[in-house]
Design an enzyme around this catalytic site. Sequence first.
Site, mmCIF file in Angstrom:
data_model
loop_
_atom_site.group_PDB
_atom_site.id
_atom_site.type_symbol
_atom_site.label_atom_id
_atom_site.label_comp_id
_atom_site.label_asym_id
_atom_site.label_seq_id
_atom_site.Cartn_x
_atom_site.Cartn_y
_atom_site.Cartn_z
ATOM 1 N N LYS A 117 0.824 -1.216 0.000
ATOM 2 C CA LYS A 117 0.000 0.000 0.000
ATOM 3 C C LYS A 117 0.852 1.257 0.000
ATOM 4 O O LYS A 117 0.498 2.246 -0.636
ATOM 5 C CB LYS A 117 -0.974 0.006 1.178
ATOM 6 N N LYS A 198 -6.130 -10.276 -6.534
ATOM 7 C CA LYS A 198 -7.190 -10.516 -5.551
ATOM 8 C C LYS A 198 -8.396 -9.608 -5.813
ATOM 9 O O LYS A 198 -8.209 -8.445 -6.154
ATOM 10 C CB LYS A 198 -6.601 -10.234 -4.162
ATOM 11 N N LYS A 201 -12.295 -4.612 -2.518
ATOM 12 C CA LYS A 201 -13.485 -3.797 -2.313
ATOM 13 C C LYS A 201 -13.441 -2.483 -3.074
ATOM 14 O O LYS A 201 -14.411 -2.074 -3.664
ATOM 15 C CB LYS A 201 -13.610 -3.452 -0.825
HETATM 16 P P1 AMP Z 1 -11.259 -6.111 3.601
HETATM 17 O O1 AMP Z 1 -12.012 -6.099 2.323
HETATM 18 O O2 AMP Z 1 -9.789 -5.944 3.408
HETATM 19 O O3 AMP Z 1 -11.846 -5.225 4.678
HETATM 20 O O4 AMP Z 1 -11.405 -7.596 4.167
HETATM 21 C C1 AMP Z 1 -12.469 -8.073 4.949
HETATM 22 C C2 AMP Z 1 -12.390 -9.579 5.082
HETATM 23 O O5 AMP Z 1 -12.585 -10.208 3.798
HETATM 24 C C3 AMP Z 1 -11.008 -10.084 5.563
HETATM 25 O O6 AMP Z 1 -11.210 -11.221 6.385
HETATM 26 C C4 AMP Z 1 -10.316 -10.462 4.281
HETATM 27 O O7 AMP Z 1 -9.330 -11.437 4.478
HETATM 28 C C5 AMP Z 1 -11.475 -11.013 3.450
HETATM 29 N N1 AMP Z 1 -11.215 -10.837 2.009
HETATM 30 C C6 AMP Z 1 -10.973 -9.677 1.353
HETATM 31 N N2 AMP Z 1 -10.787 -9.880 0.021
HETATM 32 C C7 AMP Z 1 -10.915 -11.238 -0.163
HETATM 33 C C8 AMP Z 1 -10.848 -12.079 -1.306
HETATM 34 N N3 AMP Z 1 -10.609 -11.587 -2.521
HETATM 35 N N4 AMP Z 1 -11.028 -13.404 -1.138
HETATM 36 C C9 AMP Z 1 -11.292 -13.917 0.102
HETATM 37 N N5 AMP Z 1 -11.367 -13.166 1.226
HETATM 38 C C10 AMP Z 1 -11.192 -11.842 1.111
#
Ligand code: AMP
Length: 334
Positions: A117, A198, A201
Amino acid sequence: MAERKQRAFSGIQPSGKLHIGNYTGALKQWIETQHSVDGIYCVVDLHALTSTEKTSEKTVVDQSREVAALYLACGLDSNASIVFLQSEVWTHPYLSWVLETQVPLGWLSRMTQFKTKSSERDSIPTGLLTYPLLQASDILLYDADIVPVGDDQKQHIELARDIAQRFNSAYGEIFTLPQPKIGMDGSRIMALDAPTEKMSKSRALLSHGHGIGIVDEPDAIAHTIRRAVTDSGSSVSVESAGPGIRNLLNIYKAFSGETDNELTTRFDGKGYGTLKSDLTDLLVEKLAPIREEYHRVLAEGSFLDEVLSKGKERALQISSEKVALVMESLDISR
Ligand code: AMP
Ligand code: TRP
């Protein structure tokens, strides 16, 4: 005496559009275990302050309410688990400061997420570096034994464990050592327009075709899957699939619960088009009830507020006891 249930803690940032990777990596695990663990699920809005991308016209608080509504819509039972907003519980940034005084800088600067990041930005906010300390505080305040997350969070949870260990050996047994709980399927869903990256969001909100939102309408789901990047062949082989088809199969697996053998029987030798249309049907069927419940919870509003207020009180109660212990151990308490 009844044995203490394992405690689970996890959280999601309100910083974009929640996608099917957030569901299979995090939410699905929370819901599946909610009656066998003592669960605490937070909307980590203070963490979201570190992302600069303006991904939405909505305020952070509106996005936080939406994430909390989604927790409930996915099936979290607010009588069984605690659901709250991080910014409403002062103990989180408070403990984070205490940890800042104890944790070597090198532990933070070697975090993969920080390195990625910070390399994408001209000006790096200090909070991007100390982010994992706030996350460790989230977890350690509640004596969480397990942290159900997607694969990308493993390093942060291991850091929280190292921090707990270091603190305990200096000041006594204050913190429980947490461990990451990464699901077997769906712990790393890739982007549909770039299957070696990956699903994320912020990108899901900015570019069509990147990800599938948990509350996307059926025609949007169909459209995204139709455009999804595949491999160069034309028919499915589960064993030797390339990244594009492997990702579609992984999504199918995570939502259907089928094994590789069952997937082989279902899809081997079939055209990519069949896989795409079956996957569309499956996602539309599984996500429709969540989407409907999400809109209902948000429209109703007062129930959500009650859940968050009750969650805040319980979180404050548990975590302020832990802060008192920490301050005592540091000889700073009157
Ligand atoms: P975040 O979107 O970074 O706030 O992640 C929230 C939760 O979703 C965390 O437990 C991440 O590890 C999981 N997560 C985020 N992106 C993915 C993805 N592409 N595949 C699986 N899990 C994800
Ligand atoms: N850093 C996590 C993510 O981006 C979100 C998070 C913050 C979290 N605090 C947490 C996850 C505590 C688990 C436990 O996904």
